[in-house]
Design a protein around this motif. Structure first.
Motif, short mmCIF file in Angstrom:
data_model
loop_
_atom_site.label_atom_id
_atom_site.label_comp_id
_atom_site.label_asym_id
_atom_site.label_seq_id
_atom_site.Cartn_x
_atom_site.Cartn_y
_atom_site.Cartn_z
N ILE A 31 4.00 8.37 12.05
CA ILE A 31 2.93 8.14 11.06
C ILE A 31 3.19 9.08 9.90
O ILE A 31 3.20 10.30 10.09
CB ILE A 31 1.55 8.48 11.66
N CYS A 32 3.45 8.54 8.71
CA CYS A 32 3.68 9.39 7.55
C CYS A 32 2.56 9.24 6.53
O CYS A 32 2.32 8.15 6.02
CB CYS A 32 5.02 9.05 6.89
N LEU A 33 1.88 10.34 6.23
CA LEU A 33 0.83 10.36 5.21
C LEU A 33 1.47 10.69 3.88
O LEU A 33 1.98 11.81 3.70
CB LEU A 33 -0.22 11.42 5.55
N ARG A 34 1.45 9.74 2.95
CA ARG A 34 2.08 9.96 1.64
C ARG A 34 3.51 10.51 1.81
O ARG A 34 3.96 11.34 1.02
CB ARG A 34 1.24 10.93 0.80
N GLY A 35 4.19 10.09 2.85
CA GLY A 35 5.58 10.51 3.07
C GLY A 35 5.75 11.62 4.09
O GLY A 35 6.84 11.80 4.62
N THR A 90 0.85 -1.19 0.00
CA THR A 90 0.00 0.00 0.00
C THR A 90 0.88 1.23 0.00
O THR A 90 1.94 1.24 0.62
CB THR A 90 -0.94 0.02 1.23
N ALA A 91 0.44 2.26 -0.69
CA ALA A 91 1.27 3.46 -0.84
C ALA A 91 0.66 4.67 -0.15
O ALA A 91 1.01 5.80 -0.48
CB ALA A 91 1.47 3.74 -2.33
N ILE A 92 -0.23 4.45 0.81
CA ILE A 92 -0.95 5.59 1.39
C ILE A 92 -0.27 6.12 2.64
O ILE A 92 0.18 7.26 2.69
CB ILE A 92 -2.41 5.22 1.66
N GLY A 96 4.99 3.57 -0.69
CA GLY A 96 4.76 4.93 -1.20
C GLY A 96 6.01 5.79 -1.07
O GLY A 96 7.10 5.27 -0.84
N PRO A 97 5.84 7.09 -1.20
CA PRO A 97 6.97 8.01 -1.12
C PRO A 97 7.72 7.88 0.20
O PRO A 97 7.12 7.65 1.25
CB PRO A 97 6.33 9.40 -1.20
#
Lengths: 258, 258, 258, 258
Positions: C18-22, C8-10, D252-253
């Protein structure tokens, strides 16, 4: 075997074999009714023919109650916006909650509490019931399963109880339900009918169903009714209509004999 | 009479009287099975005894299929977070969608299209089926109701079809379903079983049920199974567990005879 | 690594991180608005300040539209039966379907199809639009995002488009939406407003949001409105009331200036 | 005026005019953030700029937490069967129940009860907290909003509380939350972090939000995350896959700066 490994005792599925609580499903087909299969899957054992008959009647009694119950209105509202059949059913089932269909579990708990107390008091049934209702009144709790917005005598209750008698399945819980009705009449000064929820509650107590799944009997019974309403909404009405909760009339077949 | 006035032909409710499609519900109790009542509420007429028996079998066939179907996993996941019984059922029903339980409607439409074409082609059944499947292949469409992840021969299909034969209810649609199976074998070079969805699709075509409510037969059948799983989740597992979709074992009663 | 391993890439979750999209979520707090975070989680990148502002406005525009939309009625109906807050929201969300809130995805697909055709036709915009609408009429398809039951000029559309101009974000899709409005007027002989769904559709096309999640922008925006209605239902109304879909009046604060 | 006539104080809709709690929606567009509009629709008044900023941060903090929360698994499971976007969201929302997302309401009630008792005891804060926790332990109740399966220090809590300090909004309830953490440490002999639910509970108490809609803040925040997961499920995975609740990795990123 991972740490997430878990166990289930409901259904065993192997290639070309499906056993429901131990019974190969293909052996059950044509032998037992759907209602009996429901009893099997929920209770773990096949019902006797008498119990099977009563279970069938319990489900038939609640299959539909017209267009005004909130579950029907929620399902029709969802269907009217174009929701899929399964989703519209789900919207209806969400609306079968505490105040609608929820009386079975509460009724069962009440009848079982009374029974417990009768056993402890060595059998003074009437007295115990009066006492329990008095305590409930003091806590402002209402007895679940009594009274109906429309019916002064719920036609389903009388027939369900008669059938239970015929089948030899009406025992102490039917007696308790009737006792509560009588005691409520004394307490309130007016007669409240045992409604269909109250009747089913008493009968499920007789059958030793856990109260925690009591409401499931109503939900299972009513899903087909929801389907009928969703289908009628889709095929007979225009989408996005405003659904009046009361101002409708019945235009189906006139009363007829079986 | 307001502009929102509307009509419904399903159930008439008057004080102390409830008529399902014209039949007083109390007269039905003890006389018809739940499955027959479902047929009545959906189709508008009581089934013959034979049809009633077949309907009962259709529902029994799909009451549960173990813990791995997504509807069960969705319902258990919701139950595991503390969701109410009715809401957990709703979560399960939402997951009975296109790829899971959705094959009945699609199968019915396929069988009816084939039947239509056979009538137009004055009876060249095998040829028509081969043609339709060829067209579908060109459009990359799969025939719904054939093949199963686990079963090479679905034990429910054989028994449902046998029962339909015994009851005199296996007609052209059962023949078409078998024809499609045969033609698919030619086309794909391997044998796909008619799965239970395909079998039910054929039988509901025989009974002239509208395809639009075909999936409802699966949903109605499966709700009791969902209840059994939700109840087991609540009583046997700890809340908020991680539910492995596959790594579980059956520890219920061993195979037994009815 | 099991055969069920997936990716998953989210969002990446590690102990205390906690990283949201990085982006570490704690670094985002106080820096970006909720609407910008929604854009980030759906699109994968942070919006520019201008895009962020437009996204905020899109959500504000649809936060509520009174008590008559079917999603509100379904949510209130469920709440009225005692359903939990989250379940009542779910009932409302189920009713945000094809005919209610579903116009954004359809509108986006229409505008993108027109844009595609304009590019192929090297720029004859008006002509292409007229052609596409003619084809749709022949197939009895309606253009999604135009017309409103109540508003002849949707106040939200004008302001959203003005804001997009101010922010330099009104491009070819806003032009196409206006072109469709004009061509529809010619075709139908009457003026249909671009409704808020149509406006949002055009703007989400400008922002290169995939049409498949277009309706999500409406659902995300409306959930808070559903909550407000559910809370009002629970605190102001009695349970199990019959909810008239139309016969209500507003008794909140009079119109006021920000 | 019919007997079903009712009143609502949320939104007034007239032709070409929509007022949210009195404010014309078009006047709000571009002026307030989505989070501020949510506050308005739920609370009835516009927030101050500081409160608006804190509300935005509260929603950002909970927009997503990876793929393992049950709401995500339920939504992905539904999506995997082909459920519509809105229905898959509904399945996810049903799974945001007592044990997942339900801690905010419970936390708020706890903090408010402690505050009440402190006022009655004229300010012996530490003592009161110790007493309340002792009473809860005796009743086998756990304090909601403390501890986390993954984080020993919840990165969201620290930043939310810092931001509240900066904005001048950290008052007695933040103090009470910290007091409970300290007292729990004494009682249990180990340190439990204030988790994001506990932090939001304290902040919503500061903002005088009714506890009954406390969980709504989590639900509203998380719906966009559910949409992201549903969209990823649909576009990246094959239908009907078995969804492992744990065995996945993030691709992801890489971590990046805002």
């Amino acid at each position: 075997m991972s740490e997430l490994h878990w166990k289930t005792a409901i259904t065993e599925v192997k290639p070309n074999k499906i056993c429901l609580r131990g019974y190969p499903v293909d052996k059950l087909l044509g032998k037992i009714s759907f209602a009996q299969a429901i009893y099997l899957i929920l209770k773990g054992e096949l019902p006797s023919p008498e119990v099977g008959k009563l279970i069938d009647a319990i489900f038939v009694s609640s299959v539909d109650h017209g267009a005004s119950p909130p579950s029907v209105l929620a399902a029709r509202t969802a269907a009217s916006t174009g929701a899929e059949l399964n989703s519209a059913i789900a919207a209806g089932v969400i609306a079968i909650s505490r105040f609608h269909g929820g009386a079975i579990e509460e009724g069962m708990k009440l009848f079982r509490r009374i029974d417990q107390r009768i056993q402890e008091a060595s059998g003074k049934e009437e007295e115990v019931i009066r006492e329990v209702l008095k305590e409930m009144k003091e806590k402002k709790q209402r007895a679940s399963g009594f009274g109906h917005r429309i019916h002064t005598q719920d036609p389903r209750t009388r027939r369900l109880f008669d059938l239970a008698e015929e089948l030899g399945l009406a025992g102490k819980f039917v007696r308790i339900a009737r006792g509560v009705k009588k005691a409520l009449e004394e307490q309130l000064g007016k007669s409240l009918p045992i409604n269909v929820d109250g009747a089913i509650a008493a009968l499920l107590c007789e059958l030793e169903i856990p109260p925690e799944i009591g409401n499931a009997f109503f939900i299972i019974a009513r899903v087909p009714g929801l389907v009928a309403h969703i289908h009628e909404e889709r095929t007979r009405m225009r989408p996005m209509r405003k659904i009046h909760p009361q101002d409708y009339e019945y235009d189906g077949p006139q009363e007829r004999e079986i």
